[in-house]
Design a protein around this motif. Structure first.
Motif, PDB file in Angstrom:
ATOM      1  N   GLY A 131      12.237   4.339   0.642  1.00 12.59           N
ATOM      2  CA  GLY A 131      11.990   5.493  -0.225  1.00 12.59           C
ATOM      3  C   GLY A 131      10.622   6.106  -0.053  1.00 12.59           C
ATOM      4  N   TRP A 132       9.999   5.929   1.126  1.00 12.99           N
ATOM      5  CA  TRP A 132       8.676   6.483   1.387  1.00 12.99           C
ATOM      6  C   TRP A 132       8.807   7.866   2.010  1.00 12.99           C
ATOM      7  CZ3 TRP A 132       7.399   1.309   4.186  1.00 12.99           C
ATOM      8  CH2 TRP A 132       7.144   0.310   3.217  1.00 12.99           C
ATOM      9  N   VAL A 142       0.843  -1.196   0.000  1.00 14.95           N
ATOM     10  CA  VAL A 142       0.000   0.000   0.000  1.00 14.95           C
ATOM     11  C   VAL A 142       0.880   1.249   0.000  1.00 14.95           C
ATOM     12  CG1 VAL A 142      -1.644   1.355   1.355  1.00 14.95           C
ATOM     13  CG2 VAL A 142      -1.969  -1.113   1.120  1.00 14.95           C
ATOM     14  N   ALA A 143       1.915   1.251   0.836  1.00 19.89           N
ATOM     15  CA  ALA A 143       2.811   2.413   0.913  1.00 19.89           C
ATOM     16  C   ALA A 143       3.515   2.662  -0.411  1.00 19.89           C
ATOM     17  CB  ALA A 143       3.839   2.201   2.029  1.00 19.89           C
ATOM     18  N   ASP A 144       3.871   1.587  -1.106  1.00 22.23           N
ATOM     19  CA  ASP A 144       4.553   1.732  -2.399  1.00 22.23           C
ATOM     20  C   ASP A 144       3.674   2.404  -3.441  1.00 22.23           C
ATOM     21  OD1 ASP A 144       7.080   0.682  -1.826  1.00 22.23           O
ATOM     22  OD2 ASP A 144       6.484  -1.379  -2.280  1.00 22.23           O
ATOM     23  N   GLN A 145       2.362   2.358  -3.247  1.00 21.03           N
ATOM     24  CA  GLN A 145       1.450   2.895  -4.256  1.00 21.03           C
ATOM     25  C   GLN A 145       1.038   4.344  -4.007  1.00 21.03           C
ATOM     26  OE1 GLN A 145      -1.702  -0.073  -5.553  1.00 21.03           O
ATOM     27  NE2 GLN A 145      -0.994  -1.066  -3.687  1.00 21.03           N
ATOM     28  N   VAL A 146       1.434   4.928  -2.887  1.00 21.20           N
ATOM     29  CA  VAL A 146       0.956   6.269  -2.531  1.00 21.20           C
ATOM     30  C   VAL A 146       1.512   7.321  -3.487  1.00 21.20           C
ATOM     31  CG1 VAL A 146       0.994   8.068  -0.761  1.00 21.20           C
ATOM     32  CG2 VAL A 146       0.628   5.669  -0.114  1.00 21.20           C
ATOM     33  N   ALA A 173      12.081   6.332  15.583  1.00 14.72           N
ATOM     34  CA  ALA A 173      13.400   6.018  15.040  1.00 14.72           C
ATOM     35  C   ALA A 173      13.318   4.869  14.046  1.00 14.72           C
ATOM     36  CB  ALA A 173      14.370   5.673  16.172  1.00 14.72           C
ATOM     37  N   ASP A 174      12.502   3.863  14.349  1.00 19.27           N
ATOM     38  CA  ASP A 174      12.342   2.728  13.444  1.00 19.27           C
ATOM     39  C   ASP A 174      11.563   3.128  12.197  1.00 19.27           C
ATOM     40  OD1 ASP A 174      13.563   0.450  14.987  1.00 19.27           O
ATOM     41  OD2 ASP A 174      12.064   1.087  16.437  1.00 19.27           O
ATOM     42  N   ILE A 175      10.562   3.976  12.366  1.00 12.74           N
ATOM     43  CA  ILE A 175       9.789   4.443  11.212  1.00 12.74           C
ATOM     44  C   ILE A 175      10.683   5.241  10.267  1.00 12.74           C
ATOM     45  CG2 ILE A 175       7.948   6.021  10.495  1.00 12.74           C
ATOM     46  CD1 ILE A 175       6.376   5.112  12.962  1.00 12.74           C
ATOM     47  N   ALA A 176      11.526   6.121  10.824  1.00 11.73           N
ATOM     48  CA  ALA A 176      12.432   6.918   9.992  1.00 11.73           C
ATOM     49  C   ALA A 176      13.400   6.025   9.230  1.00 11.73           C
ATOM     50  CB  ALA A 176      13.197   7.905  10.864  1.00 11.73           C
ATOM     51  N   PHE A 194       0.240   8.107   7.697  1.00 17.84           N
ATOM     52  CA  PHE A 194       0.347   6.704   8.063  1.00 17.84           C
ATOM     53  C   PHE A 194       0.563   6.646   9.574  1.00 17.84           C
ATOM     54  CE2 PHE A 194       1.287   3.678   4.367  1.00 17.84           C
ATOM     55  CZ  PHE A 194       0.490   4.399   3.490  1.00 17.84           C
ATOM     56  N   ALA A 195       0.078   5.570  10.202  1.00 17.71           N
ATOM     57  CA  ALA A 195       0.208   5.439  11.649  1.00 17.71           C
ATOM     58  C   ALA A 195       0.506   3.988  12.009  1.00 17.71           C
ATOM     59  CB  ALA A 195      -1.058   5.911  12.346  1.00 17.71           C
ATOM     60  N   SER A 196       1.508   3.791  12.863  1.00 15.37           N
ATOM     61  CA  SER A 196       1.887   2.460  13.341  1.00 15.37           C
ATOM     62  C   SER A 196       2.252   2.561  14.817  1.00 15.37           C
ATOM     63  CB  SER A 196       3.096   1.923  12.555  1.00 15.37           C
ATOM     64  OG  SER A 196       2.796   1.785  11.188  1.00 15.37           O
ATOM     65  N   ARG A 197       2.584   1.422  15.423  1.00 16.05           N
ATOM     66  CA  ARG A 197       3.015   1.436  16.818  1.00 16.05           C
ATOM     67  C   ARG A 197       4.537   1.399  16.962  1.00 16.05           C
ATOM     68  NH1 ARG A 197      -0.348   1.361  20.911  1.00 16.05           N
ATOM     69  NH2 ARG A 197      -2.581   1.190  20.473  1.00 16.05           N
ATOM     70  N   ALA A 198       5.237   1.333  15.875  1.00 17.49           N
ATOM     71  CA  ALA A 198       6.699   1.351  15.944  1.00 17.49           C
ATOM     72  C   ALA A 198       7.194   2.711  16.415  1.00 17.49           C
ATOM     73  CB  ALA A 198       7.286   1.034  14.574  1.00 17.49           C
ATOM     74  N   PRO A 199       8.312   2.761  17.142  1.00 15.67           N
ATOM     75  CA  PRO A 199       8.901   4.038  17.542  1.00 15.67           C
ATOM     76  C   PRO A 199       9.324   4.851  16.325  1.00 15.67           C
ATOM     77  CG  PRO A 199       9.803   2.231  18.839  1.00 15.67           C
ATOM     78  CD  PRO A 199       9.028   1.604  17.712  1.00 15.67           C
TER      79      PRO A 199
END
Length: 261
Positions: A146-147, A110-114, A136-139, A129-134
Motif C-alpha cells: 500500500g505504498w 520507515v516506508a509505513d510512516q511516510v 517490476a519487483d518494486i511495483a 525511495f531508491a533500491s537496487r530491485a528491478p
C-alpha cells in the motif's frame, strides 16, 4: 513511592515498578514541569534546523542513472521539476532478508510512516525511495504494502557515493537550474524521525519556508499555516483559502498567548 504492578509476576514475569498515582492537580503540576523541558527541546530542534539550513553544499558533478516506471532517468530527473530532492535508500534487493516478498523490516517500517507526499510537493520538494530491485519487483511490493511514494532503481554507484551503500540513509539535494548540490545526510538512528512532513522539511536547505523560521536572507518564506491544505486540494500558485486564513490566524494568536504550548 513507586507502585508495583504485580499481575505480571503471577505469569513468571518481573513486576513493573510504575509511577505513583496522584490527583488531577498533582498530575497537571507534573505535566507543566515536564512541559518546560519539552518546549526547550522544541526550540533546540528549531535551532538545529536553522544551522542545517546554513550547512555548506557539495556540488554533484558525477552523472547517475536510475530506472523508473517510465524508463531511464538521471538524478536531475528525480527532482520532477522541483528545487529540493530527498532520497531514502531502502534495502529491497537480492541478498536482503525478506527478498523477494518483502523489503528490509526496518526500511519497510520507515516506508509505513511516510506522510502524503503532496504536502512536501507543495513546498517545492520531492521525496524518492531508491533500491537496487528491478522496477517490476518494486511495483509488486508497493502494491502489496500500500505504498505510493515514487521509488526508483539504483543502477550504478549512487548509493556507495552518498554513504548509503551498506546501510539505510536519507540524502538531501538542491537543484539550481541544472546544477545539483548535496546538502545533508541523515542515517542510522537519524532515520527514526523521518516520515512526517515537518521532519522531512526540517532536513532540507529551504526548511518549512514559513516566516517564523530563522533562515538565511532571501530564502522563500510564506505566512505560517497559510499554505496548508487537504492533500487532494493543492493547486500551484493558488491563494490560501479565506476560511482557513481566519482559522490559522486565530491559532497563531493562541500560540502567542503566554503559557501556550
Amino acid at each position: 513511592m513507586m507502585n508495583s504492578v504485580n499481575k505480571a509476576a503471577t505469569n513468571g514475569q518481573i513486576a513493573m515498578q510504575t509511577p505513583p498515582v496522584v490527583s488531577a492537580q498533582e498530575w497537571e503540576a507534573a505535566r507543566q514541569q515536564l512541559l518546560v523541558k519539552e518546549k526547550a527541546h522544541t526550540r533546540a530542534r528549531d535551532a538545529l534546523a536553522a544551522e542545517r539550513r546554513r550547512m555548506p553544499w557539495m556540488a554533484v558533478d558525477k552523472t547517475y542513472a536510475f530506472e523508473t516506471p517510465s524508463g531511464k532517468a538521471s538524478l536531475l530527473d528525480l527532482f520532477l521539476g522541483r528545487r529540493q530532492l530527498i532520497v531514502y535508500r531502502a534495502f529491497f534487493e537480492p541478498g536482503v532478508f525478506g527478498w523477494p516478498d518483502h523489503a528490509c523490516r526496518g526500511c519497510s517500517m520507515v516506508a509505513d510512516q511516510v506522510a502524503h507526499v503532496s504536502h512536501l510537493n507543495a513546498r517545492d520538494t520531492t521525496l524518492m525511495f531508491a533500491s537496487r530491485a528491478p522496477q517490476a519487483d518494486i511495483a509488486r511490493l508497493k502494491a502489496r504494502m500500500g505504498w505510493t511514494m515514487p521509488w526508483v532503481t539504483i543502477t550504478d554507484s549512487f548509493d556507495a557515493d552518498f554513504g548509503v551503500g551498506e546501510w539505510h540513509g536519507t540524502n538531501v539535494f538542491f537543484r539550481d537550474g541544472e546544477r545539483i548540490f548535496r546538502t545533508y545526510l541523515i542515517k542510522s538512528r537519524g532515520d527514526e524521525q523521518m516520515g512526517g512532513t515537518w521532519n522531512y522539511l526540517d532536513i532540507t536547505p529551504l526548511g518549512r519556508q514559513e516566516v517564523w523560521e530563522d533562515s538565511p536572507s532571501g530564502y522563500p518564506q510564506t505566512p505560517t499555516y497559510k499554505w496548508w491544505n487537504w492533500h487532494d486540494s493543492y493547486e500551484d500558485g493558488a491563494a490560501p483559502d479565506k476560511k482557513w486564513v481566519e482559522v490559522s490566524d486565530a491559532g497563531e494568536i493562541a500560540l502567542r498567548t503566554p503559557g501556550a504550548q
